[in-house]
Design a protein around this motif. Sequence first.
Motif, PDB file in Angstrom:
ATOM      1  N   ASP A   7       0.642  -1.160  -0.164  1.00  0.00           N
ATOM      2  CA  ASP A   7      -0.080   0.035   0.010  1.00  0.00           C
ATOM      3  C   ASP A   7       0.791   1.274  -0.156  1.00  0.00           C
ATOM      4  OD1 ASP A   7      -1.805   1.940   0.497  1.00  0.00           O
ATOM      5  OD2 ASP A   7      -2.939   0.858   1.983  1.00  0.00           O
ATOM      6  N   GLU A   8       1.203   1.586  -1.089  1.00  0.00           N
ATOM      7  CA  GLU A   8       2.142   2.744  -1.284  1.00  0.00           C
ATOM      8  C   GLU A   8       1.666   4.110  -0.728  1.00  0.00           C
ATOM      9  OE1 GLU A   8       3.952   3.351  -5.184  1.00  0.00           O
ATOM     10  OE2 GLU A   8       3.937   1.215  -5.501  1.00  0.00           O
ATOM     11  N   ASP A   9       0.094   4.242  -0.899  1.00  0.00           N
ATOM     12  CA  ASP A   9      -0.167   5.360  -0.226  1.00  0.00           C
ATOM     13  C   ASP A   9      -0.161   5.412   1.048  1.00  0.00           C
ATOM     14  OD1 ASP A   9      -1.092   6.436  -3.132  1.00  0.00           O
ATOM     15  OD2 ASP A   9      -3.008   5.487  -2.681  1.00  0.00           O
ATOM     16  N   ALA A  10      -0.460   4.176   1.777  1.00  0.00           N
ATOM     17  CA  ALA A  10      -0.468   4.212   3.451  1.00  0.00           C
ATOM     18  C   ALA A  10       0.930   4.705   3.818  1.00  0.00           C
ATOM     19  CB  ALA A  10      -0.811   2.979   3.816  1.00  0.00           C
ATOM     20  N   VAL A  57      13.441   5.070  -0.695  1.00  0.00           N
ATOM     21  CA  VAL A  57      14.355   3.884   0.065  1.00  0.00           C
ATOM     22  C   VAL A  57      13.099   3.128   0.597  1.00  0.00           C
ATOM     23  CG1 VAL A  57      15.913   3.179   1.573  1.00  0.00           C
ATOM     24  CG2 VAL A  57      16.445   5.074   0.069  1.00  0.00           C
ATOM     25  N   GLU A  58      12.395   3.741   1.354  1.00  0.00           N
ATOM     26  CA  GLU A  58      11.494   3.021   2.204  1.00  0.00           C
ATOM     27  C   GLU A  58      10.258   2.221   1.359  1.00  0.00           C
ATOM     28  OE1 GLU A  58       9.477   1.496   5.535  1.00  0.00           O
ATOM     29  OE2 GLU A  58      11.262   2.761   5.437  1.00  0.00           O
ATOM     30  N   LEU A  59      10.069   2.797   0.248  1.00  0.00           N
ATOM     31  CA  LEU A  59       9.225   2.308  -0.680  1.00  0.00           C
ATOM     32  C   LEU A  59       9.693   0.906  -1.396  1.00  0.00           C
ATOM     33  CD1 LEU A  59       7.670   5.266  -2.675  1.00  0.00           C
ATOM     34  CD2 LEU A  59       6.334   3.719  -1.188  1.00  0.00           C
ATOM     35  N   ALA A  60      11.109   1.128  -1.562  1.00  0.00           N
ATOM     36  CA  ALA A  60      11.718   0.171  -2.177  1.00  0.00           C
ATOM     37  C   ALA A  60      11.878  -1.107  -1.053  1.00  0.00           C
ATOM     38  CB  ALA A  60      13.101   0.431  -2.441  1.00  0.00           C
ATOM     39  N   LEU A  86      10.755  -6.422   0.900  1.00  0.00           N
ATOM     40  CA  LEU A  86      10.323  -7.444   2.144  1.00  0.00           C
ATOM     41  C   LEU A  86       8.936  -7.988   1.998  1.00  0.00           C
ATOM     42  CD1 LEU A  86      11.132  -4.890   5.176  1.00  0.00           C
ATOM     43  CD2 LEU A  86      12.329  -6.987   4.554  1.00  0.00           C
ATOM     44  N   ALA A  87       7.934  -7.251   1.045  1.00  0.00           N
ATOM     45  CA  ALA A  87       6.737  -7.967   0.994  1.00  0.00           C
ATOM     46  C   ALA A  87       6.935  -9.249   0.312  1.00  0.00           C
ATOM     47  CB  ALA A  87       5.932  -7.261   0.169  1.00  0.00           C
ATOM     48  N   VAL A  88       7.971  -9.579  -0.588  1.00  0.00           N
ATOM     49  CA  VAL A  88       8.231 -10.785  -1.563  1.00  0.00           C
ATOM     50  C   VAL A  88       9.139 -11.387  -0.811  1.00  0.00           C
ATOM     51  CG1 VAL A  88       9.089 -11.512  -3.705  1.00  0.00           C
ATOM     52  CG2 VAL A  88       7.920  -9.421  -3.391  1.00  0.00           C
ATOM     53  N   SER A  89      10.194 -11.114   0.240  1.00  0.00           N
ATOM     54  CA  SER A  89      11.026 -11.976   0.593  1.00  0.00           C
ATOM     55  C   SER A  89      10.501 -12.659   1.835  1.00  0.00           C
ATOM     56  CB  SER A  89      12.204 -11.009   1.268  1.00  0.00           C
ATOM     57  OG  SER A  89      13.088 -11.866   1.858  1.00  0.00           O
TER      58      SER A  89
END
Length: 203
Positions: free
Chosen positions: A39-42, A57-60, A65-68
Motif C-alpha cells: 500500500d504505497e499511499d499508506a 528507499v522506504e518504498l523500495a 520485504l513483501a516478497v522476501s
Amino acid sequence: MVRRDGASDTLVLASGSSARASMLANAGVSFTVEVAGVDEDAIKVAMADASPEELAVELACAKALAVSRHRPEAWVLGADQTLAFDGGLISKAGSVEEAWARLATMRGRTHTLHSGAALARDGAVVWSGVDTARMVMRQTSDAFLDAYVAEEGEAIRSCVGSYRLEGLGAQLFERVEGDYFTVLGLPLWPVLTELRRCGVLST
C-alpha cells in the motif's frame, strides 16, 4: 533458476516496471518478476515528514520485504522512485488530462528524481541505496505537449513524471544532470555492485 554464469541463487525483482526489468536483462542479470502488493499511499502518509530520498528507499524496502517474506530463499530486489517538484512530491497522474497539465506546469523548470533500491533475503533488508537525477525541462509549446501526450496515450499514467526519457519524452528536456539509469527508475550501478558482493553475480 540457473544464471548464465553457472550459479544458482535466485533473484526476484519485486516490481512490475518494464523499464527496470529491461535494465537488468540488458545488463545480463537473470531474474524472475513478482510484483509486490504494498500500500504505497499508506506508506506515503506514514512518512509525510520524510525527505523524497528517504521515501524512495522506504518504498523500495517495503516491496523487497513483501516478497522476501514468502520467498526467503531468494534475493529480492525492490525499487521505487519519487519526484520532488516545487517543494512537494508528485505522484502518477490519474488521467491523461492531468498528465498534460502536470507537464505544462513543469516545463521551463527543474525537478528531481530519486530512485531507491533495496535487496532483501530471509525477510530482512540487507542493503538499500538511493541516487538522484536533476531534470531541467525546456519551455515546450502546447502543440508539442498535445503531440507527446497523444503519442504516449494511457501509458503516460504509469510514469511518475508523466514522461519516458527513453522515447519521445527525451525532447521534453533541456538537460539532465545525473545517471540515465536513475532517471529510468533504478540506481543500476550500485545495485550491480551489491549483487556481486552478495554472490548473486559473478565477479
